[in-house]
Design a protein around this motif. Structure first.
Motif, PDB file in Angstrom:
ATOM      1  N   THR A 129       0.848  -1.198   0.000  1.00 43.60           N
ATOM      2  CA  THR A 129       0.000   0.000   0.000  1.00 43.60           C
ATOM      3  C   THR A 129       0.886   1.251   0.000  1.00 43.60           C
ATOM      4  O   THR A 129       2.093   1.153   0.223  1.00 43.60           O
ATOM      5  N   PRO A 130       0.295   2.447  -0.221  1.00 40.10           N
ATOM      6  CA  PRO A 130       1.110   3.677  -0.183  1.00 40.10           C
ATOM      7  C   PRO A 130       1.775   3.896   1.179  1.00 40.10           C
ATOM      8  O   PRO A 130       2.750   4.639   1.275  1.00 40.10           O
ATOM      9  N   ALA A 131       1.266   3.259   2.210  1.00 42.97           N
ATOM     10  CA  ALA A 131       1.869   3.425   3.538  1.00 42.97           C
ATOM     11  C   ALA A 131       2.930   2.370   3.814  1.00 42.97           C
ATOM     12  O   ALA A 131       3.542   2.368   4.875  1.00 42.97           O
ATOM     13  N   GLY A 132       3.124   1.446   2.898  1.00 43.64           N
ATOM     14  CA  GLY A 132       4.099   0.378   3.097  1.00 43.64           C
ATOM     15  C   GLY A 132       3.424  -0.974   2.991  1.00 43.64           C
ATOM     16  O   GLY A 132       2.620  -1.193   2.098  1.00 43.64           O
ATOM     17  N   VAL A 133       3.737  -1.866   3.969  1.00 41.31           N
ATOM     18  CA  VAL A 133       3.181  -3.223   3.921  1.00 41.31           C
ATOM     19  C   VAL A 133       2.071  -3.364   4.958  1.00 41.31           C
ATOM     20  O   VAL A 133       2.246  -2.972   6.118  1.00 41.31           O
ATOM     21  N   ARG A 134       0.919  -3.914   4.519  1.00 44.08           N
ATOM     22  CA  ARG A 134      -0.215  -4.053   5.438  1.00 44.08           C
ATOM     23  C   ARG A 134      -0.013  -5.238   6.377  1.00 44.08           C
ATOM     24  O   ARG A 134       0.420  -6.314   5.952  1.00 44.08           O
ATOM     25  N   GLU A 135      -0.321  -5.016   7.632  1.00 41.61           N
ATOM     26  CA  GLU A 135      -0.196  -6.071   8.653  1.00 41.61           C
ATOM     27  C   GLU A 135      -1.030  -7.292   8.266  1.00 41.61           C
ATOM     28  O   GLU A 135      -2.164  -7.151   7.795  1.00 41.61           O
ATOM     29  N   GLY A 136      -0.467  -8.478   8.463  1.00 38.18           N
ATOM     30  CA  GLY A 136      -1.204  -9.718   8.230  1.00 38.18           C
ATOM     31  C   GLY A 136      -1.318 -10.117   6.768  1.00 38.18           C
ATOM     32  O   GLY A 136      -1.971 -11.103   6.434  1.00 38.18           O
ATOM     33  N   SER A 137      -0.681  -9.364   5.876  1.00 37.36           N
ATOM     34  CA  SER A 137      -0.783  -9.679   4.445  1.00 37.36           C
ATOM     35  C   SER A 137       0.340 -10.627   4.019  1.00 37.36           C
ATOM     36  O   SER A 137       1.238 -10.944   4.796  1.00 37.36           O
ATOM     37  N   GLU A 138       0.259 -11.032   2.758  1.00 41.63           N
ATOM     38  CA  GLU A 138       1.267 -11.933   2.181  1.00 41.63           C
ATOM     39  C   GLU A 138       2.656 -11.292   2.234  1.00 41.63           C
ATOM     40  O   GLU A 138       3.643 -11.942   2.567  1.00 41.63           O
ATOM     41  N   LEU A 139       2.724  -9.991   1.893  1.00 44.66           N
ATOM     42  CA  LEU A 139       4.021  -9.303   1.898  1.00 44.66           C
ATOM     43  C   LEU A 139       4.549  -9.100   3.320  1.00 44.66           C
ATOM     44  O   LEU A 139       5.770  -9.071   3.535  1.00 44.66           O
ATOM     45  N   ALA A 140       3.627  -8.967   4.297  1.00 41.76           N
ATOM     46  CA  ALA A 140       4.058  -8.803   5.688  1.00 41.76           C
ATOM     47  C   ALA A 140       4.840 -10.034   6.150  1.00 41.76           C
ATOM     48  O   ALA A 140       5.797  -9.929   6.933  1.00 41.76           O
ATOM     49  N   GLU A 141       4.442 -11.207   5.637  1.00 41.89           N
ATOM     50  CA  GLU A 141       5.164 -12.451   5.962  1.00 41.89           C
ATOM     51  C   GLU A 141       6.596 -12.381   5.423  1.00 41.89           C
ATOM     52  O   GLU A 141       7.542 -12.817   6.078  1.00 41.89           O
ATOM     53  N   LEU A 142       6.723 -11.831   4.188  1.00 42.00           N
ATOM     54  CA  LEU A 142       8.059 -11.713   3.572  1.00 42.00           C
ATOM     55  C   LEU A 142       8.933 -10.717   4.341  1.00 42.00           C
ATOM     56  O   LEU A 142      10.152 -10.854   4.390  1.00 42.00           O
ATOM     57  N   VAL A 143       8.291  -9.698   4.923  1.00 41.06           N
ATOM     58  CA  VAL A 143       9.049  -8.749   5.750  1.00 41.06           C
ATOM     59  C   VAL A 143       9.518  -9.455   7.016  1.00 41.06           C
ATOM     60  O   VAL A 143      10.678  -9.312   7.429  1.00 41.06           O
TER      61      VAL A 143
END
Lengths: 223, 91
Positions: A129-143
């Protein structure tokens, strides 16, 4: 440059004295000069933030869908060619061919915007998202597992959506301008081989939007 | 009355642009070369493509110098602007 080519590049209506360019065209070039500075501010901010960032920057291939954007880039290049073909057709005195190529350009531009909207939905769905990575999302796991850098994802999100969003806005304005040209000017036969300033001026804007995307695609998606 | 002018080879330019785009993708994701070299080559290809669009589709190659100067002037200004920003934050 041959004389024939020089005359092909100059529509057959009188240019303003002094600059030897008609007002609408000169106005568009001045506007494009200001647009260069506008996009330089966006791209410059991105470069400064990215290379001055404290730590790693996410590799675009992990977050973004490069294949679909590469196709979109190709689409925009094709629409630039169809726009210049519309210009060539009317300067050769063929309004029917001009209308065909203009319509192709509108379709190409609209498809570009549609694909970009799809890309945005896809990215937000996966957590970018424009704010970065959303909590609990697929990308949050990669972070979490360290594949993506936590510190710079916010900067990445805001710069990515600002640059591509403003470019998408420009493409949308181009499509609206071309649709106006097509329905209000070209279809009723108001664009003639004697006066085709609209095609040339909107064409200049459209090619500029293509040119900016060429730079943005490399800087945002490939580097 | 239909008059035919001589136009630049637009489809050939389109082909160049398509080939350069494929070259960019191959360079970015397939070629095993250093990151800095990749960065330089990708920027070179992007500038090359942008120049093709400006010269042939925007017809700058065939315009008079007064208009070319109007188009060229913002580019060095933009580069100075970016370099000044970088000098403050990076170098």
């Amino acid at each position: 440059m041959t004389h024939a080519m020089a005359s092909a590049m100059r529509p057959p209506f009188p240019a303003e004295r002094g600059v030897d360019v008609y007002n609408k065209k000169l106005g568009m070039w001045v506007f494009l000069a200001s647009e260069v500075m506008f996009f330089a501010a966006l791209i410059g901010s991105y470069v400064i933030l990215r290379f001055g960032a404290p730590g790693e920057w996410a590799r675009p291939g992990i977050v973004l869908n490069i294949k679909i954007t590469a196709f979109n880039t190709f689409l925009l290049i094709c629409s630039s060619v169809s726009m210049v073909k519309a210009y060539a057709a009317i300067s050769d005195g063929d309004p029917r061919k001009m209308r065909f190529w203009l319509l192709m350009t509108i379709i190409g531009g609209a498809m570009f915007v549609g694909i970009q909207v799809y890309e945005y939905f896809h990215l937000v769905e996966h957590g970018f998202t424009p704010a970065g990575v959303r909590e609990g999302s697929e990308l949050a796991e990669l972070v979490k597992d360290g594949t993506l850098p936590a510190a710079t994802m916010g900067l990445y999100g805001s710069t990515f959506f600002t640059m591509t969003g403003f470019h998408g806005f420009h493409v949308t304005c181009g499509v609206i301008s071309m649709a106006y040209l097509y329905f209000v000017k070209a279809l009723p036969g108001k664009i003639t081989p004697q006066d085709y300033a609209g095609i040339e001026v909107v064409g200049l804007y459209w090619h500029f939007v293509d040119l900016v995307w060429i730079i943005l695609f490399t800087i945002v998606y490939l580097i | 009355m239909e008059t035919t002018h001589k136009h630049p080879p637009y489809l050939l330019i389109w082909l160049y642009l398509a080939i350069l785009t494929v070259a960019e993708l191959a360079l970015a994701f397939e070629l095993p070369i250093s990151r800095n070299m990749k960065l330089l080559l990708l920027l070179f290809l992007a500038v090359w493509k942008a120049l093709l669009v400006a010269m042939f589709f925007m017809h700058l190659k065939f315009e008079r110098w007064n208009l070319r100067i109007l188009a060229i002037i913002p580019v060095p200004l933009a580069l100075i602007f970016i370099a000044a920003g970088m000098s403050e934050h990076i170098w």
